[in-house]
Design a protein around this motif. Structure first.
Motif, PDB file in Angstrom:
ATOM      1  N   LYS A  56       0.779  -1.278  -0.127  1.00  0.00           N
ATOM      2  CA  LYS A  56      -0.100  -0.083   0.005  1.00  0.00           C
ATOM      3  C   LYS A  56       0.795   1.238  -0.089  1.00  0.00           C
ATOM      4  CE  LYS A  56      -3.877   2.304   2.421  1.00  0.00           C
ATOM      5  NZ  LYS A  56      -4.299   2.440   3.716  1.00  0.00           N
ATOM      6  N   ILE A  57       0.377   2.326  -0.800  1.00  0.00           N
ATOM      7  CA  ILE A  57       1.337   3.304  -0.920  1.00  0.00           C
ATOM      8  C   ILE A  57       0.443   4.442  -0.916  1.00  0.00           C
ATOM      9  CG2 ILE A  57       2.715   4.730  -2.427  1.00  0.00           C
ATOM     10  CD1 ILE A  57       3.589   2.402  -3.875  1.00  0.00           C
ATOM     11  N   THR A  58       0.677   5.414   0.110  1.00  0.00           N
ATOM     12  CA  THR A  58      -0.155   6.420   0.515  1.00  0.00           C
ATOM     13  C   THR A  58       0.829   7.729   0.675  1.00  0.00           C
ATOM     14  OG1 THR A  58      -1.063   5.143   2.335  1.00  0.00           O
ATOM     15  CG2 THR A  58      -1.499   7.603   2.678  1.00  0.00           C
ATOM     16  N   ILE A  59       0.271   8.940  -0.450  1.00  0.00           N
ATOM     17  CA  ILE A  59       0.945  10.019  -0.618  1.00  0.00           C
ATOM     18  C   ILE A  59       0.194  11.116  -0.019  1.00  0.00           C
ATOM     19  CG2 ILE A  59       1.914  11.580  -2.468  1.00  0.00           C
ATOM     20  CD1 ILE A  59       2.060   9.028  -4.226  1.00  0.00           C
ATOM     21  N   ASP A  63      -4.429   7.701  -1.093  1.00  0.00           N
ATOM     22  CA  ASP A  63      -4.126   6.647  -1.938  1.00  0.00           C
ATOM     23  C   ASP A  63      -3.316   7.024  -3.093  1.00  0.00           C
ATOM     24  OD1 ASP A  63      -3.826   3.619  -2.187  1.00  0.00           O
ATOM     25  OD2 ASP A  63      -5.265   3.995  -3.907  1.00  0.00           O
ATOM     26  N   ILE A  64      -2.357   6.118  -3.733  1.00  0.00           N
ATOM     27  CA  ILE A  64      -1.417   6.434  -4.932  1.00  0.00           C
ATOM     28  C   ILE A  64      -2.511   6.429  -6.082  1.00  0.00           C
ATOM     29  CG2 ILE A  64      -1.206   3.978  -5.459  1.00  0.00           C
ATOM     30  CD1 ILE A  64       1.880   5.050  -6.593  1.00  0.00           C
ATOM     31  N   LEU A  65      -3.571   5.840  -6.060  1.00  0.00           N
ATOM     32  CA  LEU A  65      -4.490   6.005  -7.343  1.00  0.00           C
ATOM     33  C   LEU A  65      -5.268   7.275  -7.282  1.00  0.00           C
ATOM     34  CD1 LEU A  65      -6.017   2.151  -7.141  1.00  0.00           C
ATOM     35  CD2 LEU A  65      -4.535   3.225  -8.792  1.00  0.00           C
ATOM     36  N   VAL A  77       6.740   5.406  -9.781  1.00  0.00           N
ATOM     37  CA  VAL A  77       6.938   5.397  -8.345  1.00  0.00           C
ATOM     38  C   VAL A  77       6.999   3.813  -7.920  1.00  0.00           C
ATOM     39  CG1 VAL A  77       5.656   5.428  -6.225  1.00  0.00           C
ATOM     40  CG2 VAL A  77       5.547   7.245  -7.741  1.00  0.00           C
ATOM     41  N   ASN A  78       6.617   2.850  -8.734  1.00  0.00           N
ATOM     42  CA  ASN A  78       6.752   1.487  -8.247  1.00  0.00           C
ATOM     43  C   ASN A  78       8.147   0.928  -9.086  1.00  0.00           C
ATOM     44  OD1 ASN A  78       4.394   0.943  -6.803  1.00  0.00           O
ATOM     45  ND2 ASN A  78       3.310   1.175  -8.590  1.00  0.00           N
ATOM     46  N   GLN A  79       8.938   1.509  -9.625  1.00  0.00           N
ATOM     47  CA  GLN A  79      10.265   1.078 -10.287  1.00  0.00           C
ATOM     48  C   GLN A  79      10.990   0.391  -9.379  1.00  0.00           C
ATOM     49  OE1 GLN A  79      11.537   3.952 -12.882  1.00  0.00           O
ATOM     50  NE2 GLN A  79      10.886   3.175 -14.821  1.00  0.00           N
ATOM     51  N   PRO A  80      11.591   1.220  -8.454  1.00  0.00           N
ATOM     52  CA  PRO A  80      12.377   0.539  -7.162  1.00  0.00           C
ATOM     53  C   PRO A  80      12.173  -0.873  -6.819  1.00  0.00           C
ATOM     54  CG  PRO A  80      12.040   2.751  -6.823  1.00  0.00           C
ATOM     55  CD  PRO A  80      10.897   2.665  -7.811  1.00  0.00           C
ATOM     56  N   VAL A  92       4.456   1.995   1.946  1.00  0.00           N
ATOM     57  CA  VAL A  92       5.053   3.335   1.817  1.00  0.00           C
ATOM     58  C   VAL A  92       4.061   4.351   2.318  1.00  0.00           C
ATOM     59  CG1 VAL A  92       6.176   5.054   0.348  1.00  0.00           C
ATOM     60  CG2 VAL A  92       6.439   2.500  -0.217  1.00  0.00           C
ATOM     61  N   ILE A  93       4.668   5.338   3.336  1.00  0.00           N
ATOM     62  CA  ILE A  93       3.963   6.402   3.553  1.00  0.00           C
ATOM     63  C   ILE A  93       4.958   7.643   3.253  1.00  0.00           C
ATOM     64  CG2 ILE A  93       3.054   7.880   5.413  1.00  0.00           C
ATOM     65  CD1 ILE A  93       2.655   4.810   6.713  1.00  0.00           C
ATOM     66  N   CYS A  94       4.171   8.671   2.443  1.00  0.00           N
ATOM     67  CA  CYS A  94       5.244   9.896   2.027  1.00  0.00           C
ATOM     68  C   CYS A  94       4.306  10.933   2.154  1.00  0.00           C
ATOM     69  CB  CYS A  94       5.864   9.545   0.896  1.00  0.00           C
ATOM     70  SG  CYS A  94       4.761   9.543  -0.720  1.00  0.00           S
ATOM     71  N   THR A  95       5.171  12.013   2.435  1.00  0.00           N
ATOM     72  CA  THR A  95       4.663  13.324   2.271  1.00  0.00           C
ATOM     73  C   THR A  95       5.505  14.107   1.235  1.00  0.00           C
ATOM     74  OG1 THR A  95       5.860  14.298   3.938  1.00  0.00           O
ATOM     75  CG2 THR A  95       3.862  13.468   4.488  1.00  0.00           C
ATOM     76  N   VAL A  96       4.964  14.593   0.222  1.00  0.00           N
ATOM     77  CA  VAL A  96       5.685  15.456  -0.774  1.00  0.00           C
ATOM     78  C   VAL A  96       5.150  16.853  -0.970  1.00  0.00           C
ATOM     79  CG1 VAL A  96       4.311  14.532  -2.625  1.00  0.00           C
ATOM     80  CG2 VAL A  96       6.432  15.184  -3.116  1.00  0.00           C
ATOM     81  N   ARG A  97       6.319  17.747  -1.180  1.00  0.00           N
ATOM     82  CA  ARG A  97       5.737  19.351  -1.106  1.00  0.00           C
ATOM     83  C   ARG A  97       6.837  19.715  -2.207  1.00  0.00           C
ATOM     84  NH1 ARG A  97       3.896  22.605   2.740  1.00  0.00           N
ATOM     85  NH2 ARG A  97       2.987  21.313   4.530  1.00  0.00           N
TER      86      ARG A  97
END
Length: 159
Positions: A56-59, A63-65, A77-80, A92-97
């Motif tokens: 699960k990826i949270t941005i 949700d990523i979708l 984002v999923n390449q690595p 993955v839990i991330c904050t981006v600015r």
């Protein structure tokens, strides 16, 4: 005995330096079982936490979708995970600015790669070979005076 007491000549020093192998890198995991890293791309900065999970990826709390509508950005984002053969093994839990969606996706990818190497140091080699550990330093060129944009001149008219 200390090292200084054991080494009495240059021959002892030569033998001591070749016999000591570098220590293996240790994972950097906090008390909650997460690894943290920062990723950057253009003007975007992503703070990324990676932990064992189901993929699960949270941005920014979404949700990523919902956050990344374009499939190409989700793939970025999923390449690595696909390069490291760890698909659906980490949450993955991330904050981006800052920046736009493309720069933010690149920053998240960079942060995930760095966090994975903190979690499993053995993954550094395949991620570095894929080019995910290097920060992409390309940024927008600044506008110059006397120009319409960074390099474009104003339209020429003879009259």
């Amino acid at each position: 005995m200390t090292v200084a007491e054991e080494i009495k000549s240059f021959e002892d020093l030569r033998g001591a330096s070749s016999s000591s192998a570098p220590a293996p890198a240790l994972p950097k995991i906090d008390s909650l079982g997460r690894a943290y890293a920062t990723g950057k791309r253009k003007n975007a900065v992503a703070r990324v936490w990676v932990k064992r999970g189901v993929g699960k990826i949270t941005i920014n709390g979404r949700d990523i979708l919902a956050y990344l509508a374009r499939p190409s950005l989700r793939m970025l984002v999923n390449q690595p995970f696909s390069v490291a053969n760890r698909v659906d093994q980490f949450d993955v839990i991330c904050t981006v600015r800052g920046g736009g969606l493309s720069g933010q996706a690149g920053a998240i990818r960079h942060g995930i790669s760095r966090a994975l190497t903190c979690f499993e140091p053995g993954l550094r080699a395949p991620l570095k070979a894929g080019g995910f550990m290097t920060r992409d330093s390309r940024v927008v060129e600044r506008k110059k005076y006397g120009k319409a944009k960074a390099r474009r001149s104003f339209q020429f008219s003879k009259r």
